[in-house]
Write a protein that holds these residues in place. Structure first.
Motif, PDB file in Angstrom:
ATOM      1  N   LEU A 180      36.945  38.440  30.671  1.00  0.00           N
ATOM      2  CA  LEU A 180      38.089  38.011  31.463  1.00  0.00           C
ATOM      3  C   LEU A 180      38.571  39.187  32.304  1.00  0.00           C
ATOM      4  N   VAL A 181      39.034  38.883  33.518  1.00  0.00           N
ATOM      5  CA  VAL A 181      39.679  39.873  34.375  1.00  0.00           C
ATOM      6  C   VAL A 181      41.121  39.420  34.573  1.00  0.00           C
ATOM      7  N   ILE A 182      42.054  40.337  34.370  1.00  0.00           N
ATOM      8  CA  ILE A 182      43.473  40.088  34.650  1.00  0.00           C
ATOM      9  C   ILE A 182      43.862  41.066  35.738  1.00  0.00           C
ATOM     10  N   THR A 183      44.388  40.547  36.843  1.00  0.00           N
ATOM     11  CA  THR A 183      44.711  41.447  37.947  1.00  0.00           C
ATOM     12  C   THR A 183      46.076  41.174  38.551  1.00  0.00           C
ATOM     13  N   ARG A 217      33.979  37.608  43.485  1.00  0.00           N
ATOM     14  CA  ARG A 217      33.391  36.272  43.488  1.00  0.00           C
ATOM     15  C   ARG A 217      32.098  36.204  44.303  1.00  0.00           C
ATOM     16  N   ALA A 218      31.885  37.151  45.196  1.00  0.00           N
ATOM     17  CA  ALA A 218      30.649  37.188  45.974  1.00  0.00           C
ATOM     18  C   ALA A 218      29.431  37.445  45.074  1.00  0.00           C
ATOM     19  N   PHE A 219      29.634  38.107  43.936  1.00  0.00           N
ATOM     20  CA  PHE A 219      28.511  38.373  43.033  1.00  0.00           C
ATOM     21  C   PHE A 219      28.724  37.855  41.612  1.00  0.00           C
ATOM     22  N   ASN A 220      29.895  37.291  41.326  1.00  0.00           N
ATOM     23  CA  ASN A 220      30.144  36.729  39.999  1.00  0.00           C
ATOM     24  C   ASN A 220      31.121  35.563  40.133  1.00  0.00           C
ATOM     25  N   SER A 221      30.619  34.386  39.916  1.00  0.00           N
ATOM     26  CA  SER A 221      31.477  33.197  40.030  1.00  0.00           C
ATOM     27  C   SER A 221      31.875  32.642  38.671  1.00  0.00           C
ATOM     28  N   LEU A 222      31.382  33.231  37.604  1.00  0.00           N
ATOM     29  CA  LEU A 222      31.595  32.663  36.277  1.00  0.00           C
ATOM     30  C   LEU A 222      32.724  33.300  35.467  1.00  0.00           C
ATOM     31  N   THR A 223      32.921  34.596  35.585  1.00  0.00           N
ATOM     32  CA  THR A 223      33.935  35.275  34.780  1.00  0.00           C
ATOM     33  C   THR A 223      35.323  34.788  35.183  1.00  0.00           C
ATOM     34  N   SER A 278      58.727  35.478  47.629  1.00  0.00           N
ATOM     35  CA  SER A 278      58.879  35.961  48.994  1.00  0.00           C
ATOM     36  C   SER A 278      57.734  35.532  49.916  1.00  0.00           C
ATOM     37  N   LEU A 279      56.708  34.924  49.364  1.00  0.00           N
ATOM     38  CA  LEU A 279      55.576  34.517  50.184  1.00  0.00           C
ATOM     39  C   LEU A 279      55.849  33.185  50.858  1.00  0.00           C
ATOM     40  N   SER A 280      55.375  33.035  52.076  1.00  0.00           N
ATOM     41  CA  SER A 280      55.611  31.799  52.810  1.00  0.00           C
ATOM     42  C   SER A 280      54.529  30.756  52.549  1.00  0.00           C
ATOM     43  N   VAL A 281      53.530  31.104  51.771  1.00  0.00           N
ATOM     44  CA  VAL A 281      52.463  30.165  51.437  1.00  0.00           C
ATOM     45  C   VAL A 281      52.532  29.831  49.958  1.00  0.00           C
ATOM     46  N   ASP A 282      51.836  28.769  49.570  1.00  0.00           N
ATOM     47  CA  ASP A 282      51.754  28.403  48.160  1.00  0.00           C
ATOM     48  C   ASP A 282      50.855  29.428  47.470  1.00  0.00           C
ATOM     49  N   PHE A 283      51.455  30.290  46.646  1.00  0.00           N
ATOM     50  CA  PHE A 283      50.703  31.393  46.052  1.00  0.00           C
ATOM     51  C   PHE A 283      49.612  30.900  45.118  1.00  0.00           C
ATOM     52  N   LYS A 284      49.879  29.862  44.336  1.00  0.00           N
ATOM     53  CA  LYS A 284      48.849  29.346  43.426  1.00  0.00           C
ATOM     54  C   LYS A 284      47.635  28.861  44.212  1.00  0.00           C
ATOM     55  N   GLU A 285      47.889  28.208  45.332  1.00  0.00           N
ATOM     56  CA  GLU A 285      46.795  27.736  46.174  1.00  0.00           C
ATOM     57  C   GLU A 285      46.028  28.910  46.773  1.00  0.00           C
ATOM     58  N   LEU A 286      46.747  29.917  47.224  1.00  0.00           N
ATOM     59  CA  LEU A 286      46.126  31.113  47.792  1.00  0.00           C
ATOM     60  C   LEU A 286      45.262  31.817  46.744  1.00  0.00           C
ATOM     61  N   ALA A 287      45.792  31.980  45.542  1.00  0.00           N
ATOM     62  CA  ALA A 287      45.036  32.633  44.473  1.00  0.00           C
ATOM     63  C   ALA A 287      43.803  31.808  44.106  1.00  0.00           C
ATOM     64  N   ALA A 288      43.958  30.497  44.010  1.00  0.00           N
ATOM     65  CA  ALA A 288      42.824  29.632  43.671  1.00  0.00           C
ATOM     66  C   ALA A 288      41.747  29.702  44.752  1.00  0.00           C
ATOM     67  N   SER A 289      42.158  29.751  46.014  1.00  0.00           N
ATOM     68  CA  SER A 289      41.174  29.824  47.098  1.00  0.00           C
ATOM     69  C   SER A 289      40.443  31.172  47.105  1.00  0.00           C
ATOM     70  N   SER A 290      41.044  32.180  46.489  1.00  0.00           N
ATOM     71  CA  SER A 290      40.398  33.492  46.352  1.00  0.00           C
ATOM     72  C   SER A 290      39.483  33.544  45.134  1.00  0.00           C
ATOM     73  N   GLY A 291      39.567  32.533  44.270  1.00  0.00           N
ATOM     74  CA  GLY A 291      38.693  32.480  43.104  1.00  0.00           C
ATOM     75  C   GLY A 291      39.381  32.619  41.763  1.00  0.00           C
ATOM     76  N   ALA A 292      40.711  32.612  41.742  1.00  0.00           N
ATOM     77  CA  ALA A 292      41.443  32.749  40.472  1.00  0.00           C
ATOM     78  C   ALA A 292      41.318  31.477  39.646  1.00  0.00           C
ATOM     79  N   ASN A 293      41.250  31.649  38.333  1.00  0.00           N
ATOM     80  CA  ASN A 293      41.219  30.516  37.416  1.00  0.00           C
ATOM     81  C   ASN A 293      42.604  30.200  36.877  1.00  0.00           C
ATOM     82  N   GLY A 294      43.516  31.163  36.991  1.00  0.00           N
ATOM     83  CA  GLY A 294      44.879  30.971  36.527  1.00  0.00           C
ATOM     84  C   GLY A 294      45.819  31.932  37.223  1.00  0.00           C
ATOM     85  N   VAL A 295      47.087  31.555  37.255  1.00  0.00           N
ATOM     86  CA  VAL A 295      48.127  32.379  37.866  1.00  0.00           C
ATOM     87  C   VAL A 295      49.311  32.433  36.924  1.00  0.00           C
ATOM     88  N   LEU A 296      49.879  33.622  36.768  1.00  0.00           N
ATOM     89  CA  LEU A 296      51.046  33.816  35.923  1.00  0.00           C
ATOM     90  C   LEU A 296      52.047  34.666  36.708  1.00  0.00           C
TER      91      LEU A 296
END
Length: 121
Positions: free
Chosen positions: A48-51, A68-74, A85-103
């Motif tokens: 797992l990666v937590i960032t 995610r360019a070289f590892n799509s499974l972890t 403070s973000l003007s976009v949906d952060f969960k959607e942004l994180a998911a589109s970057s490859g996140a499996n969860g957001v906290l």
């Protein structure tokens, strides 16, 4: 033993989260920016990666996109304090970057460990 990469530039937060994870029985490698973590992710695959998101040299979402360019499974858990403070949906942004969860910070120990357990294989 389950191995976790924790990527967090705030030393206090990094120390606190790593102690929680170690006490829960996980092996943890800590990195203070996305560049250092990405270098190691090319050599080693944790369970797992937590960032964090905002960090020097390479932010969490940029690191995640490159990872995610070289590892799509972890699975990757993104933690952030700046979502309001973000003007976009952060969960959607994180998911589109490859996140499996957001906290969102702040969170309590039980919530953190539940998110970690949910993402582990």
């Amino acid at each position: 033993m389950i191995h976790i990469f924790l990527v967090e530039d705030d030393q206090y937060v990094q120390y606190t989260l790593s102690k929680i994870l170690v006490k829960a029985g996980y092996a943890v490698d800590c990195f203070d920016n996305g560049r250092r973590a990405l270098d190691q992710l090319q050599l080693k695959t944790p369970d797992l990666v937590i960032t964090d998101v905002v960090m020097p040299e390479l932010g969490g979402l940029e690191m995640l996109t490159q990872f995610r360019a070289f590892n799509s499974l972890t699975p990757v858990l993104v933690v952030s304090a700046g979502s309001a403070s973000l003007s976009v949906d952060f969960k959607e942004l994180a998911a589109s970057s490859g996140a499996n969860g957001v906290l969102f910070k702040p969170f309590d120990k039980a919530t953190f460990l539940a998110c970690v357990a949910e993402l582990l294989p």
